[in-house]
Design an enzyme around this catalytic site. Sequence first.
Site, PDB file in Angstrom:
ATOM      1  N   ASP A 184       0.856  -1.189   0.000  1.00  0.00           N
ATOM      2  CA  ASP A 184       0.000   0.000   0.000  1.00  0.00           C
ATOM      3  C   ASP A 184       0.889   1.235   0.000  1.00  0.00           C
ATOM      4  O   ASP A 184       1.866   1.297   0.751  1.00  0.00           O
ATOM      5  CB  ASP A 184      -0.890  -0.039   1.254  1.00  0.00           C
ATOM      6  CG  ASP A 184      -1.780   1.189   1.365  1.00  0.00           C
ATOM      7  OD1 ASP A 184      -2.005   1.848   0.325  1.00  0.00           O
ATOM      8  OD2 ASP A 184      -2.242   1.474   2.484  1.00  0.00           O
TER       9      ASP A 184
ATOM     10  N   ASN B 185      -0.589   4.565   0.023  1.00  0.00           N
ATOM     11  CA  ASN B 185      -1.269   5.788   0.489  1.00  0.00           C
ATOM     12  C   ASN B 185      -2.042   5.609   1.795  1.00  0.00           C
ATOM     13  O   ASN B 185      -2.885   6.430   2.143  1.00  0.00           O
ATOM     14  CB  ASN B 185      -2.202   6.321  -0.602  1.00  0.00           C
ATOM     15  CG  ASN B 185      -3.314   5.329  -0.939  1.00  0.00           C
ATOM     16  OD1 ASN B 185      -3.304   4.193  -0.437  1.00  0.00           O
ATOM     17  ND2 ASN B 185      -4.256   5.740  -1.745  1.00  0.00           N
TER      18      ASN B 185
ATOM     19  N   ASP C 223      -4.427   3.611   2.767  1.00  0.00           N
ATOM     20  CA  ASP C 223      -5.840   3.205   2.842  1.00  0.00           C
ATOM     21  C   ASP C 223      -5.992   1.714   3.156  1.00  0.00           C
ATOM     22  O   ASP C 223      -7.105   1.186   3.179  1.00  0.00           O
ATOM     23  CB  ASP C 223      -6.604   3.587   1.568  1.00  0.00           C
ATOM     24  CG  ASP C 223      -6.125   2.807   0.348  1.00  0.00           C
ATOM     25  OD1 ASP C 223      -5.136   2.034   0.468  1.00  0.00           O
ATOM     26  OD2 ASP C 223      -6.730   2.973  -0.731  1.00  0.00           O
TER      27      ASP C 223
ATOM     28  N   ASP D 182      -1.531  -1.163  -3.984  1.00  0.00           N
ATOM     29  CA  ASP D 182      -1.845  -0.384  -5.189  1.00  0.00           C
ATOM     30  C   ASP D 182      -0.661  -0.371  -6.154  1.00  0.00           C
ATOM     31  O   ASP D 182       0.409  -0.921  -5.859  1.00  0.00           O
ATOM     32  CB  ASP D 182      -2.261   1.038  -4.796  1.00  0.00           C
ATOM     33  CG  ASP D 182      -1.314   1.643  -3.752  1.00  0.00           C
ATOM     34  OD1 ASP D 182      -0.089   1.586  -3.975  1.00  0.00           O
ATOM     35  OD2 ASP D 182      -1.798   2.130  -2.704  1.00  0.00           O
TER      36      ASP D 182
ATOM     37  N   ASP E 200      -3.265 -10.380 -15.972  1.00  0.00           N
ATOM     38  CA  ASP E 200      -4.357 -11.326 -15.862  1.00  0.00           C
ATOM     39  C   ASP E 200      -5.413 -10.932 -16.892  1.00  0.00           C
ATOM     40  O   ASP E 200      -5.687  -9.757 -17.101  1.00  0.00           O
ATOM     41  CB  ASP E 200      -4.953 -11.266 -14.444  1.00  0.00           C
ATOM     42  CG  ASP E 200      -5.272 -12.632 -13.889  1.00  0.00           C
ATOM     43  OD1 ASP E 200      -6.001 -13.369 -14.572  1.00  0.00           O
ATOM     44  OD2 ASP E 200      -4.803 -12.962 -12.780  1.00  0.00           O
TER      45      ASP E 200
ATOM     46  N   ASP F  60      -7.456 -16.312 -17.095  1.00  0.00           N
ATOM     47  CA  ASP F  60      -8.289 -16.834 -16.026  1.00  0.00           C
ATOM     48  C   ASP F  60      -9.285 -17.879 -16.555  1.00  0.00           C
ATOM     49  O   ASP F  60      -9.981 -17.621 -17.537  1.00  0.00           O
ATOM     50  CB  ASP F  60      -9.057 -15.645 -15.433  1.00  0.00           C
ATOM     51  CG  ASP F  60      -9.752 -15.973 -14.130  1.00  0.00           C
ATOM     52  OD1 ASP F  60      -9.052 -16.177 -13.128  1.00  0.00           O
ATOM     53  OD2 ASP F  60     -10.994 -16.014 -14.110  1.00  0.00           O
TER      54      ASP F  60
ATOM     55  N   GLU G  71      -5.067 -20.628 -17.287  1.00  0.00           N
ATOM     56  CA  GLU G  71      -5.489 -21.308 -16.071  1.00  0.00           C
ATOM     57  C   GLU G  71      -6.574 -22.287 -16.492  1.00  0.00           C
ATOM     58  O   GLU G  71      -7.652 -21.892 -16.931  1.00  0.00           O
ATOM     59  CB  GLU G  71      -6.036 -20.310 -15.051  1.00  0.00           C
ATOM     60  CG  GLU G  71      -6.269 -20.985 -13.697  1.00  0.00           C
ATOM     61  CD  GLU G  71      -7.413 -20.380 -12.901  1.00  0.00           C
ATOM     62  OE1 GLU G  71      -7.489 -20.634 -11.696  1.00  0.00           O
ATOM     63  OE2 GLU G  71      -8.249 -19.667 -13.479  1.00  0.00           O
TER      64      GLU G  71
ATOM     65  N   HIS H  40      -2.770 -17.134  -5.548  1.00  0.00           N
ATOM     66  CA  HIS H  40      -3.751 -16.409  -4.717  1.00  0.00           C
ATOM     67  C   HIS H  40      -4.989 -17.256  -4.395  1.00  0.00           C
ATOM     68  O   HIS H  40      -5.857 -16.789  -3.662  1.00  0.00           O
ATOM     69  CB  HIS H  40      -4.162 -15.130  -5.441  1.00  0.00           C
ATOM     70  CG  HIS H  40      -4.872 -15.422  -6.731  1.00  0.00           C
ATOM     71  ND1 HIS H  40      -4.249 -15.990  -7.820  1.00  0.00           N
ATOM     72  CD2 HIS H  40      -6.165 -15.266  -7.084  1.00  0.00           C
ATOM     73  CE1 HIS H  40      -5.128 -16.163  -8.785  1.00  0.00           C
ATOM     74  NE2 HIS H  40      -6.302 -15.741  -8.373  1.00  0.00           N
ATOM     75  N   ASP H  41      -5.082 -18.442  -4.976  1.00  0.00           N
ATOM     76  CA  ASP H  41      -6.240 -19.313  -4.715  1.00  0.00           C
ATOM     77  C   ASP H  41      -5.894 -20.495  -3.824  1.00  0.00           C
ATOM     78  O   ASP H  41      -6.766 -21.328  -3.544  1.00  0.00           O
ATOM     79  CB  ASP H  41      -6.774 -19.884  -6.041  1.00  0.00           C
ATOM     80  CG  ASP H  41      -7.363 -18.822  -6.946  1.00  0.00           C
ATOM     81  OD1 ASP H  41      -7.858 -17.810  -6.417  1.00  0.00           O
ATOM     82  OD2 ASP H  41      -7.324 -19.015  -8.176  1.00  0.00           O
TER      83      ASP H  41
HETATM   84  C1  GLC Z   1      -9.742 -18.066 -11.207  1.00  0.00           C
HETATM   85  C2  GLC Z   1      -9.037 -17.095 -10.310  1.00  0.00           C
HETATM   86  C3  GLC Z   1      -9.830 -16.957  -9.047  1.00  0.00           C
HETATM   87  C4  GLC Z   1     -11.187 -16.412  -9.399  1.00  0.00           C
HETATM   88  C5  GLC Z   1     -11.876 -17.262 -10.462  1.00  0.00           C
HETATM   89  C6  GLC Z   1     -13.031 -16.531 -11.077  1.00  0.00           C
HETATM   90  O1  GLC Z   1      -9.778 -19.339 -10.687  1.00  0.00           O
HETATM   91  O2  GLC Z   1      -7.727 -17.502 -10.086  1.00  0.00           O
HETATM   92  O3  GLC Z   1      -9.192 -16.131  -8.107  1.00  0.00           O
HETATM   93  O4  GLC Z   1     -11.995 -16.356  -8.261  1.00  0.00           O
HETATM   94  O5  GLC Z   1     -11.022 -17.607 -11.514  1.00  0.00           O
HETATM   95  O6  GLC Z   1     -12.569 -15.460 -11.857  1.00  0.00           O
HETATM   96 CA    CA Z   2      -3.592   2.010  -1.314  1.00  0.00          CA
END
Ligand code: GLC
Ligand code: CA
Length: 554
Positions: free
Chosen positions: A21, A23, A25, A29, A98, A199, A254, A328-329
Amino acid sequence: MEEKWWKKSVVYQIYPRSFQDSNGDGIGDLAGITARLEYIRELGADTIWLSPIYKSPNDDNGYDISDYQDIMTEFGSMADFDAMLEKAHALGLKIVMDLVVNHSSDEHRWFVKSRSSRDNPYRDYYIWREGKNGGLPNNWGSCFGGSVWEYDGKTDMYYLHLFSKKQPDLNWDNPVVRDEIFRMMDWWLQKGIDGFRMDVISLISKPEGLPDGEPGPNGYASFQLSANGPHEHEYLREMNRRVLSKYDLLTVGECAGVTLEEAKSYANLDGSELSMVFQFEHMEADFHPTLGRYAEQHKNLPRLKEILSRWQRELDGIAWNSLYWDNHDQPRVVSRYGSEKEEYRELSAKMLATCLHMMQGTPYVYQGEELGMTNYPWTSIDQINDIESLGNYRAFRDRGYMNEEEGIRMMRARSRDNARTPMQWDAGPEAGFTTGTPWLPVNPNYPVINAAEQIARPDSVFHYYQKLIALRREKDVIVYGHYELLEPEHPDLFVYTRTLGDESLLVICNFSEREQTYEIPAEYRGAEILIANYPVPAPAGTLRPWEATVLYRS
Ligand code: GLC
Ligand code: CA
């Protein structure tokens, strides 16, 4: 094999909301990313995959896009993006964006128009159906719990959403939709970005007639029924012909539900579709047979080895692998396959890194993985932000599969929020992520696990990753070598070789805190130790807890 830059790359994934971050919040970012680019270069990764930074109402943290050619307000402006891209390129870092085009946000202007009437020109941008026998059009269940169908009273029809109801699926069978998407992709490529992570791209072509499937324990048929649909490869080839082939890109799909056979098309070395795919089989090796991800699961190393080895062997020379433990999943790999115990945490993080980074394919490092970050000790469902965890928890709870206490245990082991807690930069307030209140709590272990401490300490996980990445640049056998699994049935050891001409590697990993006996094959005795996670070699014939060693012969 043809030399493509991305075969030698190591990709660093940034989840912008949780990276830095700038700023106060509490939300990461673009300016924060720009300020941290030197860190990624120091690690040695050459490419960055940015999770979505587009305009979004954030129902699924940016994976619900309301304008593909604008920036999320919380993340900054297009000028901030351009500044980030310019600095990244100046540092020799490529930027892969992405691309979320299986669905848009319901707040995208296309959907706003689409739902306004049955006969407007945007109607067929999405997938609308009449109800069947007074019920839903079919029995598919959404990835986030519940049906994939949402009833829209305005026109008395249902629209399809494989994810949340705020993520309506785009209709790829409509050529106008493909034109729109390809034009948008080209617009970003003209800006100079270096590729796309696509994605759930394996879900874009829906099966003819959207037929019912066998219902699972949640009462619905899996949305994965729509994976690798009838026009999947046709649409990707069209995308490749019309857009991708005009540039020199890294593209990674993906691919939920992808099989090895399918991957040979998606990621074929002939370059007709994508550079590589993210497959999921190895992520499902510890799933419950019927309840899937959100259920008690146990490590099954022979199964994990079988899956990874099959992908290594069968794509060799035909298609290209991606290599990942974390994103991230996924929950953090140290908590999943390693050890959170103080005395073993770093050893196991290094062992897991060794096991993955010595394979054939392009490795991905998810922010914080290079520090050995761990899952968060959730104590209440109210702390969870992730729409997937919450949706599935509620669905299982409502059907009597789990109570709240079990739900919390599941979150600790499985929630996507384990990956999304803020990056741990230093031992200062909020781990140096923000001067405000972070949108998700910082893991309380940040005084011990943080980047500043690890950069200053030569034997840290960070410096180990740095070394693994550097070795990939030095040794072609790591990039191109043929893979062979040894000891397939061993419950705790993952041992394999890589061979390229006269060069070869023996990779030995102990996936347990137990001491093991293991006789090194004769041809590797006395070979050079390329990298190891203990400072001195073990007595011959033994392995220590979580030990990893790579031997090199030429
Ligand atoms: C992919 C992304 C996931 C998202 C899903 C729907 O699996 O990695 O984070 O929730 O698609 O877009
Ligand atoms: Ca921020």
